[in-house]
Design a protein around this motif. Structure first.
Motif, short mmCIF file in Angstrom:
data_model
loop_
_atom_site.label_atom_id
_atom_site.label_comp_id
_atom_site.label_asym_id
_atom_site.label_seq_id
_atom_site.Cartn_x
_atom_site.Cartn_y
_atom_site.Cartn_z
N LEU A 186 0.85 -1.19 0.00
CA LEU A 186 0.00 0.00 0.00
C LEU A 186 0.89 1.25 0.00
CD1 LEU A 186 -2.78 -0.97 2.61
CD2 LEU A 186 -3.01 -0.84 0.15
N LYS A 187 1.93 1.19 0.82
CA LYS A 187 2.83 2.36 0.91
C LYS A 187 3.49 2.67 -0.43
CE LYS A 187 3.94 2.75 5.76
NZ LYS A 187 4.30 1.75 6.75
N GLU A 188 3.86 1.60 -1.15
CA GLU A 188 4.47 1.84 -2.48
C GLU A 188 3.52 2.65 -3.36
OE1 GLU A 188 5.41 -1.85 -4.40
OE2 GLU A 188 6.70 -2.44 -2.71
N LYS A 189 2.26 2.24 -3.34
CA LYS A 189 1.29 2.94 -4.20
C LYS A 189 1.01 4.35 -3.69
CE LYS A 189 0.65 -0.91 -6.36
NZ LYS A 189 1.73 -1.17 -7.28
N GLU A 190 1.08 4.51 -2.39
CA GLU A 190 0.74 5.82 -1.82
C GLU A 190 1.83 6.86 -2.03
OE1 GLU A 190 -2.11 3.76 1.60
OE2 GLU A 190 -0.09 4.41 2.13
N ALA A 191 3.02 6.36 -2.28
CA ALA A 191 4.17 7.21 -2.61
C ALA A 191 4.31 8.44 -1.71
CB ALA A 191 4.06 7.65 -4.09
N GLY A 192 4.20 8.22 -0.43
CA GLY A 192 4.46 9.30 0.53
C GLY A 192 3.36 10.33 0.67
N LYS A 193 2.27 10.15 -0.06
CA LYS A 193 1.18 11.14 0.06
C LYS A 193 0.32 10.84 1.29
CE LYS A 193 0.86 12.15 -4.78
NZ LYS A 193 0.40 11.71 -6.05
N LEU A 194 -0.56 11.75 1.61
CA LEU A 194 -1.51 11.49 2.70
C LEU A 194 -2.34 10.27 2.32
CD1 LEU A 194 -2.96 12.99 5.24
CD2 LEU A 194 -4.74 13.36 3.53
N SER A 195 -2.37 9.29 3.21
CA SER A 195 -3.04 8.05 2.80
C SER A 195 -4.32 7.80 3.59
CB SER A 195 -2.08 6.86 2.98
OG SER A 195 -1.93 6.56 4.33
N ASN A 196 -5.38 7.56 2.88
CA ASN A 196 -6.64 7.16 3.51
C ASN A 196 -6.88 5.70 3.14
OD1 ASN A 196 -7.23 9.69 4.63
ND2 ASN A 196 -7.93 10.42 2.63
N ARG A 197 -7.27 4.92 4.13
CA ARG A 197 -7.41 3.48 3.86
C ARG A 197 -8.78 2.96 4.29
NH1 ARG A 197 -1.48 0.95 5.47
NH2 ARG A 197 -0.28 2.21 3.96
N LEU A 198 -9.40 2.28 3.35
CA LEU A 198 -10.70 1.67 3.63
C LEU A 198 -10.57 0.16 3.49
CD1 LEU A 198 -13.81 2.06 4.04
CD2 LEU A 198 -14.01 2.18 1.57
N PHE A 199 -10.99 -0.56 4.52
CA PHE A 199 -10.98 -2.03 4.45
C PHE A 199 -12.43 -2.50 4.39
CE2 PHE A 199 -6.98 -0.92 6.30
CZ PHE A 199 -6.09 -1.84 5.77
N TYR A 200 -12.71 -3.40 3.47
CA TYR A 200 -14.06 -3.95 3.37
C TYR A 200 -13.99 -5.42 3.80
CZ TYR A 200 -18.82 -4.36 1.66
OH TYR A 200 -20.18 -4.53 1.58
N LEU A 201 -14.63 -5.76 4.91
CA LEU A 201 -14.58 -7.15 5.40
C LEU A 201 -15.67 -7.98 4.74
CD1 LEU A 201 -13.88 -6.85 9.22
CD2 LEU A 201 -12.39 -6.46 7.28
#
Ligand code: NDP
Ligand code: BG6
Length: 513
Positions: free
Chosen positions: A130-145
């Motif tokens: 996930l971090k690779e894709k986020e490339a240091g930007k502000l990251s918001n993460r949604l998990f769908y169970l």
């Protein structure tokens, strides 16, 4: 959120004209959104979640920088995930313009991470990707169970400890079932709250995302003609009806542990009841609406055995075709007493609804597929046209129907003079048929709910006290049904359900619509 402050059409108009886009440009470019579908190899993910995400992407609702991750134990490559997703996307949205291009663009944003649900190490690997894709930007993460409930807590533990966002928000959408009674639901809530704050948990009830259910409050609170009638003074009974014309096909294992009361009534139908019956909220804010829903649920009398009838479908042959019994499902025990049908009468002990029966009916393997809210009004006092209705005055009462699905519609049955010189009355419909009135495709419930979760809008998600109140109504009944081993009334696959449902309604002076 921008979407809820402006009507959607207005937002779209602005976008088309290229003027100010409601989500600030800075926010769109500098933050990233990662959506991880846990249980990506499963039925719900394939059928609903990936298609809904694609539809949001197609309609330009997703932020500029987003990625979708599938997570499950199955060993898939990114390419295999994309192949799997593309199969369910094509069938839904294939007639749209540039669909292929859009789909390619969407699939390029989809990745897969294989892992165990209880492995912090595997979630750490996910975090790395996930971090690779986020490339240091502000990251918001949604998990769908999108997984069976017995592994909810493991996943929440691993995801919150090892794959939470460090600088943005982390939210988790949880699918039902939220427990099987008050106790197990309370236990689940406590476990989730060890790792997440209440405002990070989005308990989904997909019926709240359906267009007509969302419209219920608009109908009530933005038209003068309905709200004044919305009480015991004018409404005789309210019916909440869910029926499916197929059995538990393929989901018998899950279903047998829950039954129709937990599967449909305690959540989908009860949510509709709460929205239908609540007092006017202070505002449209999530907390104001949910406060009112909780009050209605807490004013409702917990169900007792005498308020309910249960049924189970049996095998049946018709026109040379044979239909299986519920217990023919190999994952269901032969002596199962699990109801596949139930009807119930609920009463809300408050000033507005005192004495008005709210009848629910839910069943699988019935003759038709539909979900409806039916509101039957009282007789017209001293009706001048009484004699035109013969002895059956019930035929003369008004009825408002909200057909949630299929073929969404709102119609009001009224008495009308048949044109001509005589004085003959009949019942006619004032009819708002969505497909005739609106050309736009109605979005799937999951699209609305996913977008709301992304925007942090909690109005259509279930708060924990709401969940407690919902279970409190059904738990004593469910315990009694199980302890007393109540035998469900058998009904043939494809029929109208057990006759007991008619007696229950008749006891409350109601005729099913
Ligand atoms: P599935 O049974 O398809 O399970 C989803 C994934 O979870 C599977 O692909 C599998 O992935 C993994 N899984 C399945 N069983 C187990 C197990 N015993 N232990 C560990 N992992 C397991 O579920 P659905 O997709 O049908 O549903 C997901 C959730 O959504 C459930 O909570 C369900 O109740 C709810 N739901 C489903 C609806 C539907 O129409 N399907 C409708 C409404 C709610 P892998 O083996 O690759 O890890
Ligand atoms: C789910 C139930 O919540 O809703 C299923 O678990 C049911 O048993 C489904 O089939 C119905 O949803 P819809 O949107 O198809 O009416």
């Amino acid at each position: 959120s921008a979407r809820n402050h402006l009507p959607k059409d207005h937002v779209e108009l602005q976008r088309k004209e290229g003027s100010s886009i409601p989500v600030s440009e800075a926010e769109k470019l500098e933050s990233t959104l990662s959506i991880t579908v846990v249980g990506a190899s499963g039925d719900l993910a394939k059928k609903k979640i990936f298609p809904a995400l694609f539809a949001l992407f197609y309609e330009d609702w997703l932020p500029e920088n987003f990625t979708v991750f599938g997570y499950a134990r199955s060993k898939l490559t990114d390419e295999e995930l994309r192949n799997m997703i593309s199969q369910t996307l094509t069938c839904r949205i294939d007639k749209r313009e540039n669909c292929e291009d859009k789909m390619d663009q969407f699939l390029k944003r989809c990745f897969y991470q294989a892992g165990q649900y209880n492995s912090e190490e595997h979630f750490l690997e996910l975090d790395k990707k996930l971090k690779e894709k986020e490339a240091g930007k502000l990251s918001n993460r949604l998990f769908y169970l999108s997984i069976p409930p017995n592994i909810f807590v493991d996943v929440v533990r691993c995801a919150s400890l090892r794959a939470s966002s460090v600088n943005g928000w982390t939210r988790v959408i949880v699918e039902k079932p939220f427990g099987r009674d008050s106790e197990s639901s309370g236990e689940l809530t406590r476990s989730l709250k060890q790792y997440l704050a209440e405002d990070q948990i989005f308990r989904i009830d997909h019926y709240l995302g359906k267009e007509l259910v969302e419209n219920l409050s608009v109908l009530r609170f933005s038209n003068l003609v309905f709200e004044p009638l919305w009480s015991r003074n004018y409404i005789r009974n309210v019916q909440l009806i869910f029926s499916e014309d197929f059995g538990t096909e393929g989901r018998g294992g899950y279903f047998d542990n829950y039954g129709i009361i937990r599967d449909i009534m305690q959540n989908h139908l009860l949510q509709i009841l709460a929205l239908f019956a609540m007092e006017t909220p202070v505002s449209l804010d999530a907390e104001d609406i949910r406060n009112e829903k909780v009050k209605v649920l807490r004013s409702t009398k917990p169900l007792q055995l005498e308020d309910v009838i249960v049924g189970q479908y049996k095998g049946h042959s018709k026109g040379g075709k044979s239909y299986p019994a519920y217990t023919d499902d190999p994952t269901v025990p032969k002596d199962s007493l699990t109801p596949t049908f139930a009807a119930a009468a609920l009463f809300i002990n408050n000033a507005r609804w005192d004495g008005v029966p709210f009848l629910m009916k839910a069943g699988k393997a019935l003759h038709t597929k539909r979900a409806e809210i039916r509101v039957q009004f009282r007789h017209v006092p001293g009706n001048l046209y009484k004699r035109n209705f013969g002895t059956d005055l019930d035929k003369a009462t008004n009825e408002l129907v909200l057909r949630v699905q299929p073929d969404e519609a709102i119609y009001l049955k009224i008495n009308n003079k048949v044109p001509g010189l005589g004085m003959r009355l009949d019942r006619s419909d004032l009819n708002l048929l969505y497909r005739a009135r609106y050309t736009r495709e109605i979005p799937d419930a999951y699209e609305r709910l996913l977008l709301d979760a992304i925007e942090g809008e909690r109005r259509l998600f279930i708060r924990s006290d709401e969940l407690d109140a919902a279970w409190a109504l059904f738990t004593p009944l469910l315990k009694e049904l199980e302890e007393k081993k109540i035998i469900p009334e058998l009904y043939p696959y494809g029929s109208r359900g057990p006759v007991g449902a008619y007696y229950l309604a008749a006891k409350h002076n109601v005729r099913w619509g």
